[in-house]
Design a protein around this motif. Structure first.
Motif, PDB file in Angstrom:
ATOM      1  N   GLU A 155      24.726  38.229   2.591  1.00  0.00           N
ATOM      2  CA  GLU A 155      24.947  36.795   2.403  1.00  0.00           C
ATOM      3  C   GLU A 155      26.376  36.521   1.946  1.00  0.00           C
ATOM      4  O   GLU A 155      27.017  35.554   2.391  1.00  0.00           O
ATOM      5  CB  GLU A 155      23.936  36.210   1.408  1.00  0.00           C
ATOM      6  CG  GLU A 155      22.532  36.056   1.976  1.00  0.00           C
ATOM      7  CD  GLU A 155      22.492  35.256   3.298  1.00  0.00           C
ATOM      8  OE1 GLU A 155      23.173  34.201   3.390  1.00  0.00           O
ATOM      9  OE2 GLU A 155      21.796  35.704   4.243  1.00  0.00           O
ATOM     10  N   GLU A 156      26.888  37.393   1.079  1.00  0.00           N
ATOM     11  CA  GLU A 156      28.282  37.251   0.622  1.00  0.00           C
ATOM     12  C   GLU A 156      29.268  37.401   1.780  1.00  0.00           C
ATOM     13  O   GLU A 156      30.272  36.694   1.867  1.00  0.00           O
ATOM     14  CB  GLU A 156      28.617  38.306  -0.435  1.00  0.00           C
ATOM     15  CG  GLU A 156      28.027  38.043  -1.807  1.00  0.00           C
ATOM     16  CD  GLU A 156      28.259  39.234  -2.732  1.00  0.00           C
ATOM     17  OE1 GLU A 156      29.407  39.437  -3.171  1.00  0.00           O
ATOM     18  OE2 GLU A 156      27.284  39.974  -2.987  1.00  0.00           O
ATOM     19  N   MET A 157      28.966  38.376   2.664  1.00  0.00           N
ATOM     20  CA  MET A 157      29.849  38.585   3.825  1.00  0.00           C
ATOM     21  C   MET A 157      29.876  37.329   4.701  1.00  0.00           C
ATOM     22  O   MET A 157      30.927  36.919   5.194  1.00  0.00           O
ATOM     23  CB  MET A 157      29.344  39.748   4.685  1.00  0.00           C
ATOM     24  CG  MET A 157      29.374  41.115   4.036  1.00  0.00           C
ATOM     25  SD  MET A 157      28.745  42.337   5.254  1.00  0.00           S
ATOM     26  CE  MET A 157      28.148  43.624   4.172  1.00  0.00           C
ATOM     27  N   LYS A 158      28.690  36.761   4.875  1.00  0.00           N
ATOM     28  CA  LYS A 158      28.566  35.554   5.698  1.00  0.00           C
ATOM     29  C   LYS A 158      29.407  34.420   5.111  1.00  0.00           C
ATOM     30  O   LYS A 158      30.188  33.759   5.817  1.00  0.00           O
ATOM     31  CB  LYS A 158      27.087  35.117   5.728  1.00  0.00           C
ATOM     32  CG  LYS A 158      26.447  35.187   7.093  1.00  0.00           C
ATOM     33  CD  LYS A 158      24.950  35.020   6.987  1.00  0.00           C
ATOM     34  CE  LYS A 158      24.476  33.666   7.502  1.00  0.00           C
ATOM     35  NZ  LYS A 158      22.990  33.636   7.582  1.00  0.00           N
ATOM     36  N   SER A 159      29.246  34.197   3.812  1.00  0.00           N
ATOM     37  CA  SER A 159      29.994  33.127   3.143  1.00  0.00           C
ATOM     38  C   SER A 159      31.492  33.368   3.239  1.00  0.00           C
ATOM     39  O   SER A 159      32.280  32.442   3.447  1.00  0.00           O
ATOM     40  CB  SER A 159      29.618  33.057   1.651  1.00  0.00           C
ATOM     41  OG  SER A 159      28.234  32.975   1.504  1.00  0.00           O
TER      42      SER A 159
END
Lengths: 349, 349
Positions: A155-159
């Motif tokens: 999720e962090e990578m996506k953000s």
């Protein structure tokens, strides 16, 4: 890559690899001990992938300290390369069976899956990977995939990509996969997305090469935080090897058709179809598919209905051409050469 | 042996080996086809030992010609070194399961055992072996043993020795063995006879070396009709290797205790005893015990409760000392060094 670059390929500074001797993993001992208590277990089986087997004794020690004296802890000594590869012998003979390092391929109460997450920081190498991705002003669409080890940061990578102006496309793939954005060595359904470029974040080229083979129309950028290197997947060498194997196998008369007996690698119907169509095909059943085991069989070529990565990545080590079922169809003339494609596995068992 | 001798070691003239390409074996196809008919079978599994695997496709062809079209014939691709080593996966999933080349270790309706007998003439080499046996006037007592491959000539061998003035001692051994006079790599109970000398008739040194280790007080004469050579079993090199492994293992802290999951190789109680006594012992379960599979385990030494011949014959190939359970007792100080003995298997499963 020049000697002057900050990190050359294989440089382990600031990577997860360099920390391996003092890395703390979370083996979820509480969950295991709880299961032992609940089930009044006397036998506990532990299965680790190859790269983590050396940690087995320490995990066994930790468990033994927390459970009654009459509990026997057993380590699986079978090779293990994925969740397709459960030690079913040990599973059936233990009250609690724990599989470490892979995410579930199928939900079952029989197995406790303990994921092991990498603690390497992925963002410095993602920063570098922007050089290889299209500028978001030109093409904002990018697919994002990673492996089970880095799923905790997905999720962090996506953000992170989102903040930099990209429209990130992700999907869960099919029911062989647990997580959105996850890839396996044999399944890239999570990259079936509406974007011409895919960013793979993870160690090594094993996964992104398969991804690029399965999706030859997409630009696959590899952000490898373990070896600190950014590359673009290049399937040329890989493809040449496959064509060479197919060509060699075109003269074959006697075919060995391998049916793999591992729980997540059996494709019985595919094997049966080949046999029904070819009187010179012989069914061979085995768990580990290795060059040694096939050397004694008097065959001209083999077609492997089990793990496609054994076929494509270890192929040159076998004494006779080793093909995937799709490649076999080309070699025997049922399909044209330009239909050569990557062999993927779908579904569970 | 000089270059002038009629047959040097490894010379295949007039031996069974030289005939291998046109040798006719009796695969007892009628018995197999009958079982297919009786059981209305649709799946037939065939298991061959390593040296005979290349004959599998031809046997499959012969069977396919004689059975209905809807019968699928499968060849086991698992390594196979003995009757202890049934492919239980294939056995459970086929209506007719045939195991070639080994004699039954246990009577069961589930398996059709097809013995394969050597057609080599054993008497010329037995004639030569008389030079190494005591003259019958001095010591007429001689034990006679052979392998499953030469069992069809056993009574003739006995008579042949009898005619030359010997009193031939034979026995069946225990219930791990099918025939009187038969030896296995792990069982020499057929040589528990009242004679100071034993004549072994058969190919290679694998069996007679084990026999000489198990019966160090006896003179073991090897009449090898396959390599046309007579020798006397010499255990010195073998013993030195074992002592070296035991000595190396004396410093070990962490022990891997291997429980072999092959149907005829499991000794659970022996493994459990070691674990109960040693807090630094870890149970590892596996079918094939190979150097590759153990390399990833962080152990100082291993003790193998499975096949003793893996331990003693392949021992030097493992990255850490590999001991038999008896040798382990010496290495940890429970027994004196002079109690080192050969590890044998008794009983079935």
């Amino acid at each position: 890559m020049s000697q002057d670059s900050e990190y050359s390929e294989g440089d382990l500074r600031n990577t997860g690899m360099s920390l391996k001797h003092d890395r703390e993993w979370d083996y979820e001992l509480d969950r295991i001990v709880e299961a032992v208590e609940e089930r009044d277990a006397t036998k506990v089986g532990l299965q680790f992938p190859e790269g983590l087997k050396r940690r087995g004794p320490k995990v066994a020690d930790d468990i033994r300290e927390l459970v009654p004296d009459d509990v026997t802890v057993m380590l699986s000594g079978q090779p293990c390369y994925g969740a397709c590869d459960l030690d079913t012998f040990l599973m059936k003979r233990t009250d609690v069976f724990v599989h470490f390092g892979h995410s579930p391929m199928k939900n079952t109460d029989k197995v406790i899956y303990v994921p092991l997450f990498s603690n390497v920081d992925v963002f410095p190498i993602m920063e570098e990977s922007l050089d290889e991705l299209a500028d978001p002003d030109e093409d904002p669409h990018v697919g994002l995939v990673t492996t089970a080890q880095h799923m905790n940061r997905f999720e962090e990578m996506k953000s992170w990509l989102d903040e930099r102006g990209y429209e990130v496309h992700t999907r869960r793939g099919d029911d062989r996969l647990t997580h959105e954005g996850q890839v396996l060595g044999c399944n890239y359904a999570s990259a079936d997305i509406d974007a011409d470029q895919v960013l793979y974040v993870g160690g090594g080229k094993f996964h992104p090469l398969g991804l690029a083979m399965e999706h030859p129309d997409k630009n696959v950028v590899i952000a490898d935080p373990v070896n600190n290197v950014v590359t673009v997947a290049d399937t040329e060498k890989f493809l040449k090897q496959r064509y060479a194997s197919v060509h060699k196998a075109m003269d074959a008369e006697k075919w060995g058709v391998i049916f793999c007996t591992k729980i997540g690698q059996g494709r019985w119907e595919q094997a049966q179809e080949i046999l029904d169509d070819n009187d010179d095909a012989y069914l061979i059943t085995m768990d580990e598919v290795t060059p040694d085991r096939l050397r004694n069989f008097d065959m001209d070529a083999f077609v492997n209905t089990g793990c496609p990565r054994i076929t494509t990545d270890d192929g040159p080590q076998f004494h006779k051409p080793m093909l995937t079922p799709g490649e076999y169809e080309i070699a025997v003339g049922n399909k044209p050469l330009d239909e050569l494609s990557f062999d993927t596995f779908h579904g569970t068992w």
